[in-house]
Scaffold this motif. Structure first.
Motif, mmCIF file in Angstrom:
data_model
loop_
_atom_site.group_PDB
_atom_site.id
_atom_site.type_symbol
_atom_site.label_atom_id
_atom_site.label_comp_id
_atom_site.label_asym_id
_atom_site.label_seq_id
_atom_site.Cartn_x
_atom_site.Cartn_y
_atom_site.Cartn_z
ATOM 1 N N GLY A 16 0.746 -1.126 -0.010
ATOM 2 C CA GLY A 16 0.079 -0.071 0.024
ATOM 3 C C GLY A 16 0.767 1.187 -0.071
ATOM 4 O O GLY A 16 0.380 2.387 -0.598
ATOM 5 N N PHE A 17 2.046 1.321 0.626
ATOM 6 C CA PHE A 17 2.763 2.437 0.886
ATOM 7 C C PHE A 17 3.077 2.893 -0.716
ATOM 8 O O PHE A 17 3.163 3.941 -1.024
ATOM 9 N N ALA A 18 3.523 1.982 -1.560
ATOM 10 C CA ALA A 18 4.195 2.205 -2.796
ATOM 11 C C ALA A 18 3.096 2.841 -3.677
ATOM 12 O O ALA A 18 3.063 3.836 -4.427
ATOM 13 N N ALA A 19 1.656 2.228 -3.595
ATOM 14 C CA ALA A 19 0.545 2.718 -4.272
ATOM 15 C C ALA A 19 0.139 4.063 -3.850
ATOM 16 O O ALA A 19 -0.249 4.926 -4.609
ATOM 17 N N ALA A 20 0.089 4.093 -2.479
ATOM 18 C CA ALA A 20 -0.120 5.691 -2.055
ATOM 19 C C ALA A 20 0.897 6.549 -2.413
ATOM 20 O O ALA A 20 0.320 7.829 -2.808
ATOM 21 N N ARG A 21 1.853 6.446 -2.669
ATOM 22 C CA ARG A 21 2.923 7.680 -3.268
ATOM 23 C C ARG A 21 2.615 7.604 -4.596
ATOM 24 O O ARG A 21 2.780 8.762 -5.124
ATOM 25 N N ALA A 22 2.228 6.598 -5.241
ATOM 26 C CA ALA A 22 2.023 6.748 -6.652
ATOM 27 C C ALA A 22 0.787 7.652 -6.846
ATOM 28 O O ALA A 22 0.965 8.740 -7.898
ATOM 29 N N ARG A 23 -0.112 7.502 -6.287
ATOM 30 C CA ARG A 23 -1.487 8.050 -6.034
ATOM 31 C C ARG A 23 -0.936 9.647 -5.756
ATOM 32 O O ARG A 23 -1.682 10.492 -6.537
ATOM 33 N N THR A 24 -0.308 9.848 -4.797
ATOM 34 C CA THR A 24 -0.009 11.272 -4.550
ATOM 35 C C THR A 24 0.883 11.793 -5.373
ATOM 36 O O THR A 24 0.755 12.972 -5.855
ATOM 37 N N THR A 25 1.662 11.267 -6.066
ATOM 38 C CA THR A 25 2.501 11.739 -7.242
ATOM 39 C C THR A 25 1.830 12.195 -8.311
ATOM 40 O O THR A 25 1.870 13.198 -9.064
ATOM 41 N N ALA A 26 0.821 11.396 -8.852
ATOM 42 C CA ALA A 26 -0.196 11.518 -9.923
ATOM 43 C C ALA A 26 -1.071 12.930 -9.566
ATOM 44 O O ALA A 26 -1.144 13.675 -10.499
ATOM 45 N N ARG A 27 -1.572 12.656 -8.354
ATOM 46 C CA ARG A 27 -2.335 13.767 -8.251
ATOM 47 C C ARG A 27 -1.699 15.228 -7.946
ATOM 48 O O ARG A 27 -2.160 16.552 -8.686
ATOM 49 N N MET A 28 -0.438 15.270 -7.582
ATOM 50 C CA MET A 28 0.296 16.527 -7.574
ATOM 51 C C MET A 28 0.746 17.030 -9.113
ATOM 52 O O MET A 28 0.881 18.210 -9.307
ATOM 53 N N THR A 29 0.993 15.961 -9.729
ATOM 54 C CA THR A 29 1.425 16.246 -11.042
ATOM 55 C C THR A 29 0.055 16.874 -11.865
ATOM 56 O O THR A 29 0.257 17.733 -12.554
ATOM 57 N N THR A 31 -2.236 18.632 -10.630
ATOM 58 C CA THR A 31 -2.746 19.871 -10.126
ATOM 59 C C THR A 31 -1.634 20.778 -10.805
ATOM 60 O O THR A 31 -2.128 21.979 -11.190
ATOM 61 N N VAL A 32 -0.445 20.409 -10.929
ATOM 62 C CA VAL A 32 0.605 21.647 -11.583
ATOM 63 C C VAL A 32 0.212 21.604 -13.030
ATOM 64 O O VAL A 32 0.477 22.696 -13.396
ATOM 65 N N MET A 33 0.020 20.559 -13.587
ATOM 66 C CA MET A 33 -0.495 20.767 -15.085
ATOM 67 C C MET A 33 -1.657 21.650 -15.217
ATOM 68 O O MET A 33 -1.810 22.517 -15.933
ATOM 69 N N ASP A 34 -2.835 21.485 -14.289
ATOM 70 C CA ASP A 34 -3.787 22.345 -14.476
ATOM 71 C C ASP A 34 -3.499 23.812 -14.073
ATOM 72 O O ASP A 34 -3.822 24.702 -14.908
ATOM 73 N N LEU A 35 -2.489 24.203 -13.005
ATOM 74 C CA LEU A 35 -2.284 25.372 -12.818
ATOM 75 C C LEU A 35 -1.405 25.942 -13.895
ATOM 76 O O LEU A 35 -1.366 27.221 -14.156
ATOM 77 N N THR A 36 -0.604 25.363 -14.501
ATOM 78 C CA THR A 36 0.280 25.495 -15.656
ATOM 79 C C THR A 36 -0.493 25.982 -16.883
ATOM 80 O O THR A 36 -0.424 27.160 -17.550
ATOM 81 N N ARG A 37 -1.650 25.269 -16.931
ATOM 82 C CA ARG A 37 -2.577 25.728 -18.254
ATOM 83 C C ARG A 37 -3.395 27.031 -17.670
ATOM 84 O O ARG A 37 -3.676 27.986 -18.587
#
Length: 74
Positions: A16-29, A31-37
């Motif tokens: 679960g830790f690796a999956a949670a980190r992957a979800r967090t990274t995807a969510r942050m990415t 968000t950054v892409m939305d803000l960049t647009r």
């Protein structure tokens, strides 16, 4: 007092830790892409409101509301 078994990086990187980190990274990415647009739109809006406040201040330099608005916009 019972002996505490230390966790290793192998324990934390599996499951679960690796999956949670992957979800967090995807969510942050995402968000950054939305803000960049949206940054060009935000900049255009800020510049437009600042120009409008500057024009109102030029029309009536003694108006305290115009002075306050221009400072807030800047």
């Amino acid at each position: 007092m019972p002996v505490a078994i230390p966790l290793t990086t192998h324990d934390l990187n599996s499951g679960g830790f690796a999956a949670a980190r992957a979800r967090t990274t995807a969510r942050m990415t995402a968000t950054v892409m939305d803000l960049t647009r949206e940054i060009p739109n935000i900049r255009a809006y800020a510049l437009r409101t600042w120009h409008e406040a500057t024009q109102r201040l030029a029309e009536d330099p003694e108006a305290t509301t115009a002075i306050r608005a221009e400072r807030d916009r800047f």
